[in-house]
Design an enzyme around this catalytic site. Structure first.
Site, PDB file in Angstrom:
ATOM      1  N   LYS A 131     -66.317 -37.821 -12.861  1.00  6.45           N
ATOM      2  CA  LYS A 131     -64.822 -38.807 -12.256  1.00  6.45           C
ATOM      3  C   LYS A 131     -64.762 -37.406 -11.091  1.00  6.45           C
ATOM      4  CE  LYS A 131     -63.664 -40.324 -17.053  1.00  6.45           C
ATOM      5  NZ  LYS A 131     -62.866 -39.469 -18.065  1.00  6.45           N
ATOM      6  N   HIS A 186     -59.021 -35.810  -9.309  1.00  8.89           N
ATOM      7  CA  HIS A 186     -57.926 -36.713  -9.169  1.00  8.89           C
ATOM      8  C   HIS A 186     -56.745 -36.330  -9.067  1.00  8.89           C
ATOM      9  CE1 HIS A 186     -56.523 -36.640 -13.768  1.00  8.89           C
ATOM     10  NE2 HIS A 186     -57.804 -36.684 -13.361  1.00  8.89           N
ATOM     11  N   HIS A 240     -55.559 -32.844 -11.722  1.00 11.04           N
ATOM     12  CA  HIS A 240     -56.182 -31.978 -11.175  1.00 11.04           C
ATOM     13  C   HIS A 240     -55.422 -31.222 -10.737  1.00 11.04           C
ATOM     14  CE1 HIS A 240     -59.454 -34.271 -12.817  1.00 11.04           C
ATOM     15  NE2 HIS A 240     -59.890 -33.523 -14.350  1.00 11.04           N
TER      16      HIS A 240
END
Length: 551
Positions: free
Chosen positions: A112, A115, A118
């Site tokens: 992923k 984003h 994080h």
């Protein structure tokens, strides 16, 4: 010599006046926070606790005055002498043992895109690591990547169906994210689910072709992460990942079985009973029915391996609070396995960021936010006259923008969710990172204007004005603030301290001119501003902010 050392110095000199041993005085002297409503001495001396003889009370005003003068006379010299070590050399830390810490933070999932969730883990972990290093501890900064698990089965199948090797090279995180979104839509189909399971099983069996594709995903992603971390001013000593522990997790399952802790359900999954009464009212699943490992099994293997490898005094995991239950179970299982060092493991949790959207309003990725904050700062800077003189406006906007994000994030308790506001974060006045940077740049410019010389013979007695005294009082408290943050690992104490210091310095900058003052007074004032800028820079660096010298 920070507040605690000042107490010793003051006690030793006051002992001559009172004819009492310094040890009797130290515990009676305490630093006083700056108060906006009233002007007070830097240190309070509790006269009643010094002596039972009430006739000595008449000494109180005189003693307060002497304590104040002694403290003010040394704080500026000490700040400039200790430089980046001011505060951390304090006797407050003398009894704190130097330790070895492994800090796991950031830890994005390769499947992923990196984003915004994080960002908090990254900046909080970085702050804890910075603080511990400043206090003389040995720190290993670890990025534990989500690079294994069933999502890679899905991603592998997705890439075979929708992938593009050129896009993977040029924009790996974006492309893998797009593939992941596409395959997730198709994953409701039973055939796709079966293909994903097969792909992951091949991964676990070390099939060469499958592993080669997975390795490309991992390597390209890490290169892009490193580029983003560079923008954040963050580095790691080790890149680890769940994939490292796929084999070791099998050993963990064996150990659990040997210790009689592994139980099988009717469906064939492996569980560990965590209930007090051993009635399975609370349990953790550690193995799938097909024998493949789970996230918690790999975390168990990772914890054991790290402790064997680093033999650290503390192991800190920095993740959002939704994972609290996971870490509770992890620590419980390690304890059941007989690992006493689990007492030295800690989960530092944080809340969620709400309301963070870019102007385009789409899914928030960290890089979009970094680009947005930089462009908004450039716009704001372009509207001021001084920006034309800045050597690299883009780099300055990046550093100021990052300060804005960090300060808004660190103002409250880490465990609290908070509502993000672009307008509030980017204000140049008030309690913001922009204001901290602006104050630092102004004080730096003042030093440059006056030759940037190292000041030596300062007559601190010149600094009689209330605004000067307020700055001095505040500088004395720096070590106490560092100590608080080192105890609870909350950055908010340092943030609050630096914002107050900036406001006090801004007021003093207006009311205490250096230009046009007598040489002696100009020197003393310049020294005051140098000390304030130095402590401001030290504190900002601990928070992960690079101070700017122009704005």
């Amino acid at each position: 010599m920070a507040a605690c050392s000042f107490r010793r110095s003051i006690a030793s000199q006051l002992s001559k006046v009172l004819d009492l041993p310094p040890e009797n005085l130290i515990k009676s002297i305490s630093a006083v926070p700056v108060s906006k409503k009233r002007r007070v001495a830097d240190f309070q001396l509790s006269i009643a606790s010094v002596t039972e003889d009430n006739s000595r009370d008449c000494l109180a005003p005189d003693l307060h005055l002497q304590a104040q003068k002694l403290a003010e006379g040394t704080v500026l010299r000490q700040v400039l002498k200790d430089g980046s070590e001011y505060g951390v050399k304090s006797e407050l830390f003398s009894t704190v043992p130097k330790q070895k810490a492994v800090i796991e933070f950031s830890s994005p999932n390769i499947a992923k895109k990196f984003h915004i969730g994080h960002l908090r883990s990254t900046i909080v972990g970085n702050f804890i690591a910075n603080l511990k290093v400043a206090l003389g501890h040995e720190v290993i900064r670890m990025n534990y990547l989500g690079d294994w698990g069933m999502q890679f089965g899905l991603l592998g199948v997705g890439f075979q169906l929708f992938g593009n090797k050129e896009k993977l090279k040029t924009s790996p995180l974006q492309h893998l994210f797009e593939v992941y979104v596409q395959i997730n839509k198709a994953a409701e189909d039973e055939n796709t689910k079966k293909l994903a399971k097969d792909f992951f099983r091949k991964l676990e069996e070390h099939d060469e072709q499958t592993l080669s594709l997975w390795k490309q995903f991992r390597d390209f992603s890490i290169d892009e992460y490193i580029r983003i971390y560079k923008r954040l001013g963050v580095h790691f000593d080790e890149y680890s990942g769940e994939s490292f522990y796929q084999e070791k997790s099998k050993e963990v399952l064996k150990m659990l079985e040997n210790k009689g802790l592994l139980q099988k359900t009717i469906k064939g999954t492996g569980i560990v009973d965590l209930s007090e009464k051993k009635d399975l009212s609370s349990f953790s699943t550690v193995m799938r029915s097909d024998g493949t490992s789970l996230y918690i099994t790999r975390d168990l293997a990772a914890a054991i391996d790290r402790m064997n490898k680093h033999n650290c005094d503390t192991m800190i995991y920095v993740t959002d609070k939704s994972q609290s239950n996971h870490f509770q179970q992890l620590f419980q299982i390690l304890k059941l396995m007989g690992y006493d060092w689990v007492e030295r493991c800690q989960h530092v949790s944080f809340g969620l960021v709400q309301g963070m959207k870019t102007r385009r309003g789409e899914v928030i990725f960290l890089e979009d936010v970094l680009n947005e904050v930089r462009s908004r700062m450039l716009e704001n800077m372009a509207s001021t006259k001084t920006t034309k003189e800045i050597e690299d406006p883009m780099e300055t906007a990046e550093k100021v923008g990052l300060a804005a994000l960090i300060i808004q994030d660190f103002q409250g308790l880490l465990s609290s969710d908070y509502q993000f506001s672009w307008d509030r974060a980017l204000q140049s006045r008030g309690d913001t990172g922009v204001f901290l940077q602006y104050t630092h740049a102004r004080l730096h410019s003042l030093e440059q204007m006056h030759g940037n010389e190292q000041l030596t013979d300062i007559n601190v007695a010149c600094l009689q004005e209330p605004d000067a005294i307020s700055v001095l009082q505040h500088l004395l408290r720096y070590d106490e603030v560092l100590y608080r943050s080192s105890q609870d690992l909350q950055p908010k104490h340092i943030v609050s301290y630096l914002l107050t210091l900036s406001h006090l310095a801004a007021v003093a900058h207006k009311t205490l001119p250096v230009k046009g003052s007598t040489p002696e007074l100009a020197q003393a004032r310049l020294c005051l501003f140098q000390a304030a800028r130095s402590v401001l820079a030290n504190g900002m660096k601990l928070l992960g902010i690079t101070p700017v010298t122009q704005m």
